[in-house]
Structure formats: structure tokens, C-alpha cells
Design a protein around this motif. Structure first.
Motif, PDB file in Angstrom:
ATOM      1  N   TRP A  57      -8.188  -3.136  -4.483  1.00  0.00           N
ATOM      2  CA  TRP A  57      -7.126  -2.297  -3.913  1.00  0.00           C
ATOM      3  C   TRP A  57      -7.509  -0.816  -3.939  1.00  0.00           C
ATOM      4  O   TRP A  57      -7.230  -0.074  -3.007  1.00  0.00           O
ATOM      5  N   ARG A 110      -7.664   1.330  -0.591  1.00  0.00           N
ATOM      6  CA  ARG A 110      -6.841   2.540  -0.410  1.00  0.00           C
ATOM      7  C   ARG A 110      -7.724   3.718   0.004  1.00  0.00           C
ATOM      8  O   ARG A 110      -7.367   4.521   0.856  1.00  0.00           O
ATOM      9  N   ALA A 121       0.830  -1.216   0.000  1.00  0.00           N
ATOM     10  CA  ALA A 121       0.000   0.000   0.000  1.00  0.00           C
ATOM     11  C   ALA A 121       0.856   1.253   0.000  1.00  0.00           C
ATOM     12  O   ALA A 121       0.509   2.271  -0.606  1.00  0.00           O
TER      13      ALA A 121
END
Lengths: 94, 392, 310
Positions: free
Chosen positions: C294, C298, C254
Motif C-alpha cells: 500500500w 500510494r 486510499a
């Protein structure tokens, strides 16, 4: 097969007692046998951690020992050992 | 101090749970059960009842949470009705097979479609074989008394089976009548604190209910049957003990009315049996020698008592407020089997009445009896069920 | 459990999942359950709905689990756990009550009971070992089966994406939500130790390999768990008190400190993804799904980067 021969020996509820070998001697499931090379074992315990069958024990010197009564031969230990201290051999039950 | 208050059948049940010192309630609302649990929620929130009330998201979870709490050794209660009972059905079986003496009140209500909120016994009848002791009550006082008595019987170690108290929706659940209630302190004299057959205890770990092979399973079903046999033996004792405590008896497994010299008998369960007794009074005034048998206990089934009551009678008229499609009313089937087992040949006429809450009046019952009498004297069996209230 | 666990060597030797149980060779769930019981210790009561764990206990009159365990109906793990906790609370007993269920019993049939328990704020730990299909009944598709995966009821590969239980549980109001993966021992222990200390509904979702169901050789069980995280197919994270955090290797991904390995490395050893690997369109769709996930995570991390003020 049944250990409870008559109704009088039964508990009133279907309660099972914690025991090793609840599925019998699972070591008999093996087709491959992991073998620890104690000279190489660094006692990191990763194989012990990853073992699904709780078939690896830590001996007095901190190294690992495989309990072949329960080891099903999944070979996670063989695959994961960081120093390649575990070999695999074809199981031949004596 | 005990006292008499005027309350609905549902509130009689709530008071029954209060008197019984229930510690845990989990419930989900369904008409016509709601006022039972609303009052219990109130009792818990005001501190009248030292218990926890869990507002679960479904009947399945209500029964599941009750199963959990009872497994720790805490006296637990729930109530439901109709579709709610059907939805929790799986757990209903689990509770019995776990040998947990839960008490549940089921306010009988018909099953959809079409939607119906009115009484019919099919919901509890379909749980006849779930392992629960089943009691059918017919008045407010009995509803109250049976909550207390059911804990007493269910929690006996020789029994350790749950009890389902079945009561007619609206006719009983929402009708006001005087009920004598006892405080928990007074009730302690009759109902001891809960000492479970088993409970979950980290000091003594075991797994309850893991897989059992065919070599083992059979015996556990037998043990449940044995527990029911014990409940059958103990049911009347509990009724007598309760009478000593409160001065009230409801007659035990079956309640006979004017049976001694009767030539025929009308059998019914729940509030229908109260209506039958009114009809009997009228028929007697007209010189008809007829008696009534109110079947209070349906599981375990009081086959011996019923057979004895029907022995040497000219006929029995059985009024069922539910129907096993493709056969007949359940009380009729059970009664005929009981008679057969005892070698009694009393003819049985089965009438299907009151489905979906259709009113069954004492005047109608008087007519039903006349029709049954005529049929028995003019026809030879076998007699099929009669859909006596069908619009033809 | 009291003692601080910093390395594998700090983990207590006492075993509460006894050897000789019925799990298949290389079973991911057995690894996880073994450690969950070590962490929570003997003062723990477990509810188990229908799932592989209801079988691996072994046969009456024996069980491989050395803590009190109540087997319960498929849809009821969280509800029975709620009742158990209430029963102990009423008696002044302090015990861990943990429901351990598979993905079928959690994402599908048990979701309602779990959602209710979380909404009520029940003081229970819920551990879903997510092996991504109904394995106990012989590999049927569940709401947790990933896109493209073969099961006996998705013979050409699943057409839909899997549900996101973690996000559901955040939205549902759980005290603590985390994903775990036994291929990352310290991340696994850290999260369960944290969960044990907290109150309220705590939901942990465990990546749980299944050699027969995923069609791979059992020795790869731990390797696959590592690849799942390294390729981004499984994300390690936790959510507590309004803060979302990536953890472990997923945190490195990340933060851009590491690059996601090619997903093919994760898919290739698994027979269940054979259809995906044969079809470039499907492979593209699968990759798109992971990228999308993702992107969402995020964003979630951004929104929940610190506790809500006030």
C-alpha cells in the motif's frame, strides 16, 4: 465412445466446434442443488453475473432460472443472493 | 526482370523470401543467420517487400509470432540457427502439428559447449522428427530456389506441412556466388498466392488444439504422416515445374552424380556433397569407378531412391557431418534402414566428418574413399562408424 | 461493445463461454473469462497457453469457447497474439486479439514474451487470470503465490512475496494496465470496456479464486473476492496515459473514506493460509507485506497523479 469412427471422418487439423456440454452433462457433478424461490427473486441478476457455469438464465418476467443440466452446485448464487431467494437442498438425482 | 547477382547464401535466402511475396517475418538474431534477416528488415523498411518484420525478443517468440500470423492465412517466414532452433524447438513442433506451411531457413551450426559458430548438422538433425519437411541445400542458387519451391510444396493442401531449409553456416551462408533471382511478379507464375488449408476466422469459430483423449490423438499423427507421404510424391513434380519456370533443376529428392557405371557411391548432404563431387572427378581421372549421391530431402526420407541408387554397388561410403552419440551418423542410420527394407545388402561404411566446422577437403574425401574400399575388401562387417578426422 | 454498461442489467445476454465446460465448481477464472468474452464479443480471437483455460474448453471435438481460439505453447501467449494481430492487420481486418493466461504463463514462463510484446507496443489485450499458483498441474507455487500460502511445493507456506506484475507492466510501457476482480462487476466491465477502446498493449490482471487450490468451499468464491479488496490484500487500480488511479473500494481505502477490514477475515476461510494463522510471526510478516504494498502504491499514485507535462 469415439464419434469419429474412421480416419476419413477426421478433420485434417485438431479443430473443435463450440458446443454446450463440452465436458458432458456437468449437472451430474452436483452434491447440492440451488433452488430459486421465484416469489422472493427481485431479478437483480447478480446470481446470473456470478455464475461460473453460465447455468442461470433470465426468463421472460426478468427473474432467474437455473439450468440443472449444467449447474455444478457451487452455490455461489445461494451465498450471494441479496434477498436470500435461493435455497440449497441435497441433490438426489432422480 | 530476372537477373543474376553475386550474393551470399544468406542473401540468396532473403531474395527467395522477397520473390515468394512473404508477408510476415519474425526473427531473432543469431550468428550465422543474421544477414538473412538484416536484409529482410531492409527490404521491408525500404518498401521493396510489402510485409511486416517483427523484431521479437527470442527465437521462441519468433516461431510463435510466425505461427500466429500464418494462422490468419498470411505467408510467413523465419530463419534461425543452432541454439536458436533448439530454443524454439517447442514451437517448431506446434507449427507442424497445426499443419501450418511456414518456411524456415536454418543455417546449420554446431551446439555448445564449447561455443562454436561453425557448421554441423546436429541442430536440424535433432528436429528430424518435428514434422517439418527437411531439405539440405549445397549452393547459393539452390538456397534461393528452395525458398520458392518450399512454399509451393508446403502450401499444397495435400501437404500443408512446414519446410525447414538447412544450409551450412559460413561455407554457404557467407560465401558469394552468382544467383539468378526473379521478381515477385515473375515468380507468381510458379508460386500462386497462398490459399490456406485453414485459417482463423470469426465467421467460423473453432478451437485449435484443445485436449484430445487417446481415443482421438493417434489419427492426427497419422494424417501428418500421410501429408509427408504426399510431399514425397510431389517433391519431384515441384522440381520439374520449377525447371519449366526457371530452367533450373536440382535433381529432386536426391541428386546422383556419375552413378550409372559406378562401383561405389559416396553419400553426403549440404555443402559436403559439393566437395564430394570434386573428389569424384579426381577419382574418376585415376580410373576409380565412383559416383556420388547428394541427399537433398531428408524428411520425408527418399528411401526408395537411395536404395535404388545403391543397389548392386560394391559399397557405399556415407559422410555424416553430425553424430548421434552412442550410435553413428544419422544419414548412415537412415540409409542402412532403407537398404534393409529393400533387401539390399550393399555394405555401408560411415565416416564422421566435419564436426564443429572442421574442414573436409576433396583431397581428404579421396583418401576416405580409398580407406573405405580397403576396409570393405579386407574385412567382414558389421562396420562401426569411423571417426576419420579424430586426432590420434 | 457499443452499449453503455451501468448496471448488471445492461450486460448482454449472449454467452461466448458455453455451459457444460470443465471448470471446477465455483471457478473464479470461468466467471472472468465468461465476462471478458461478453465484453469483447464475437469479433475476438483468443490465444491460450497451457493453463486451466486450456483444459476447461473441454475435449476434442467439442469446445466450450465460441470464438476462434488457438491453443499455444506455455511461454508463447503474447507472441502468438502479436503474430495473429499482425496477420489480421496485413489483411485489413479489425479484430480484438486477446491472450488469456494464468499466472504461471504470465508471471513466470510467459513473462519474457509478454514483456517483449509490451515493449514492441503490440496492439493486443492480455488478460492474466491470477489464481496465484499452478492450479492446472495440481497447486504448485508460482511467482504470483502470495507470502505464506500453502501449495504442494510450499508445504510450510511460501517464504517469499509475490511478484508485482502490474508495476512491471507500468514500467514496461503498457498503454493500459489494470487490476480487476469479478466480485466487483461494474469495475470489471468499466476497465475491460476501456481496454477494448484503446490501442497498443493492454494488460489486465484478474483476481481469480480457486476453491480446490485455496482450500475453501466454492460458495465463498465471490465473498472472498470482496474480502480481498476490503482487507487490502488485493488492490483495484488502473494506469493509463501516465496516470495511476485507485478504483472502486480500493479508492475509498486510499482516500481514507473506508478502513481496511482485518486481514484475518480474508485468511481464515482459506486453508492455504492455515500456517500463517497458526504463527504470529508469519501473520505479522504477511501484514507487513500488505502495508508495504500500500505504501508503494500510494507513492505511485502520487507520482502518476496527472499526465507528465510537456
Amino acid at each position: 465412445m469415439s464419434k469419429l469412427k474412421t480416419i476419413k471422418e477426421y478433420p485434417l487439423i485438431p479443430a473443435s466446434k463450440p458446443s454446450e456440454g463440452a465436458a458432458g452433462r456437468t449437472g451430474l457433478w452436483r452434491t447440492f442443488r440451488p433452488v430459486v424461490n421465484l416469489d422472493k427473486c427481485i431479478g437483480c441478476r447478480l446470481c446470473w453475473f456470478y455464475c461460473p457455469d453460465n447455468a442461470i438464465t433470465i426468463s421472460g418476467d426478468g427473474k432467474v432460472e437455473i439450468n440443472y443440466d449444467w449447474c455444478k452446485g457451487c452455490l455461489i448464487c445461494f451465498h450471494e443472493c441479496p434477498v436470500k431467494a435461493i435455497d440449497r437442498v441435497v441433490e438426489e438425482f432422480g | 526482370m530476372s537477373g543474376t547477382i553475386i550474393i551470399t547464401g544468406n542473401h540468396a535466402v532473403s531474395y527467395g523470401a522477397w520473390s515468394s511475396r512473404v508477408r510476415f517475418v519474425a526473427a531473432y538474431p543469431i550468428t550465422p543467420q543474421t544477414t538473412i534477416v538484416e536484409m529482410l528488415s531492409d527490404f521491408v523498411n525500404t518498401g521493396k517487400m510489402k510485409a511486416e518484420f517483427m523484431t521479437v525478443e527470442s527465437e521462441h517468440s519468433a516461431a510463435a509470432a510466425v505461427m500466429g500470423a500464418e494462422s490468419t492465412g498470411v505467408r510467413s517466414f523465419t530463419a534461425t540457427s543452432s541454439h536458436g532452433l533448439l530454443y524454439m524447438s517447442e514451437v517448431v513442433h506446434w507449427i507442424a502439428r497445426s499443419r501450418l506451411p511456414v518456411v524456415m531457413v536454418v543455417v546449420n551450426r554446431a551446439i555448445a559447449p564449447p561455443w562454436s559458430i561453425w557448421t554441423e548438422l546436429l541442430d536440424t538433425m535433432t528436429h528430424r522428427d518435428a514434422g517439418w519437411i527437411q531439405v539440405y541445400v549445397s549452393n547459393n542458387q539452390e538456397a534461393y530456389d528452395m525458398v520458392i519451391q518450399s512454399y509451393r510444396l508446403s502450401e499444397m493442401k495435400r501437404v500443408s506441412m512446414p519446410t525447414m531449409i538447412c544450409m551450412d553456416g559460413f561455407i554457404l551462408s557467407h560465401t558469394f556466388a552468382p544467383v539468378t533471382v526473379h521478381t515477385p511478379e515473375e515468380t507468381d507464375e510458379f508460386l500462386p498466392s497462398y490459399s490456406p488449408l485453414w485459417k482463423i476466422d470469426p465467421e467460423n469459430p473453432f478451437s485449435l488444439g484443445n485436449m484430445a483423449t487417446p481415443d482421438y490423438y493417434y489419427e492426427f499423427s497419422y494424417l501428418m504422416h500421410e501429408a509427408h507421404e504426399n510431399a514425397k510424391k510431389l517433391f519431384n513434380n515441384v522440381d520439374k515445374e520449377f525447371e519449366r519456370f526457371s530452367g533450373r533443376s536440382h535433381g529432386g529428392k536426391v541428386h546422383g552424380y556419375m552413378l550409372d557405371d559406378s562401383e561405389s557411391v559416396i553419400l553426403a548432404m549440404g555443402t559436403l556433397s559439393e566437395e564430394v563431387m570434386v573428389a569424384i572427378d579426381n577419382l574418376r581421372k585415376r580410373g576409380e569407378k565412383v559416383g556420388a549421391l547428394k541427399v537433398r530431402l531428408f524428411r520425408p526420407f527418399p528411401a526408395e531412391e537411395i536404395s535404388k541408387a545403391l543397389e548392386d554397388k560394391e559399397f557405399a561410403l556415407i559422410l555424416d557431418r553430425s553424430l548421434s552419440y552412442g550410435y553413428e551418423g544419422q544419414l548412415a542410420t537412415e540409409t542402412k534402414a532403407a537398404l534393409h527394407t529393400s533387401g539390399i545388402e550393399t555394405p555401408v561404411i560411415n565416416m564422421i566428418t566435419g564436426l564443429g566446422g572442421r574442414d573436409v577437403t576433396y583431397k581428404e574425401i579421396e583418401k576416405f574413399h580409398g580407406l573405405a574400399k580397403k576396409k570393405v575388401s579386407s574385412e567382414k562387417g558389421p562396420f562401426k562408424p569411423i571417426f576419420i578426422q579424430l586426432k590420434r | 461493445m457499443g452499449k453503455e454498461i451501468k448496471t448488471v442489467k445492461d450486460i448482454p445476454l449472449q454467452e461466448l463461454l458455453l455451459p457444460g465446460h470443465v471448470a471446477c465448481a465455483g471457478c473464479g477464472m470461468a466467471i472472468s473469462v465468461r465476462h471478458v468474452l461478453k465484453i469483447l464479443g464475437g469479433n475476438t480471437v483468443v490465444t491460450v497457453p497451457a493453463c486451466c483455460l486450456s483444459v476447461i474448453q473441454g475435449l476434442f471435438p467439442k469446445t466450450a469457447v465460441a470464438v476462434p481460439l488457438k491453443n499455444v505453447p506455455f511461454a508463447s501467449a503474447a507472441a502468438v497474439a502479436s503474430g495473429l494481430k499482425a496477420g489480421f492487420r496485413l489483411q485489413g481486418k479489425e479484430l480484438n486479439v486477446v491472450a488469456i493466461a494464468g499466472d504461471g504463463g504470465t508471471y513466470d514462463i510467459g513473462l519474457q514474451a509478454l514483456s517483449g510484446a509490451v515493449e514492441r507496443g503490440e496492439d493486443i489485450i492480455y488478460f492474466c487470470y491470477d489464481n496465484q499458483a499452478y492450479m492446472n498441474t495440481g497447486i504448485q507455487r508460482s511467482g504470483a503465490t502470495p507470502y505464506g500460502a500453502w501449495t504442494t511445493t510450499t508445504p510450510k507456506g511460501k517464504k517469499e512475496r509475490r511478484k508485482d506484475l502490474g508495476l512491471m507492466m507500468i514500467a514496461n510501457g503498457a498503454t493500459y494496465v489494470a487490476t480487476v476482480n469479478p466480485s466487483f462487476p461494474m469495475d470489471f466491465y468499466g476497465k475491460f470496456l476501456k481496454a477494448e477502446e484503446k490501442k497498443g498493449p493492454r494488460v489486465l490482471i484478474g483476481y481469480s479464486v480457486c476453491p480446490p487450490g485455496w482450500r475453501y468451499t466454492p460458495e465463498l468464491s465471490i465473498e472472498l473476492g470482496k474480502l480481498a479488496v476490503q482487507t487490502g490484500a488485493w488492490i483495484l487500480w488502473e494506469f493509463e496515459e501516465g496516470v495511476f488511479r485507485f478504483t472502486g473500494y480500493s479508492k475509498r481505502l486510499a482516500e481514507g473514506k473506508a478502513k481496511r477490514k482485518p486481514i484475518e477475515l480474508y485468511l481464515e476461510p482459506q486453508g492455504r493460509f492455515r500456517n500463517v494463522l497458526r504463527d504470529p510471526e508469519k501473520l505479522k510478516a504477511l501484514k507487513r507485506g500488505i502495508n508495504e504494498r500500500w505504501r508503494v502504491y500510494r507513492k505511485i499514485a502520487e507520482v502518476y497523479s496527472s499526465s507528465t507535462p510537456g
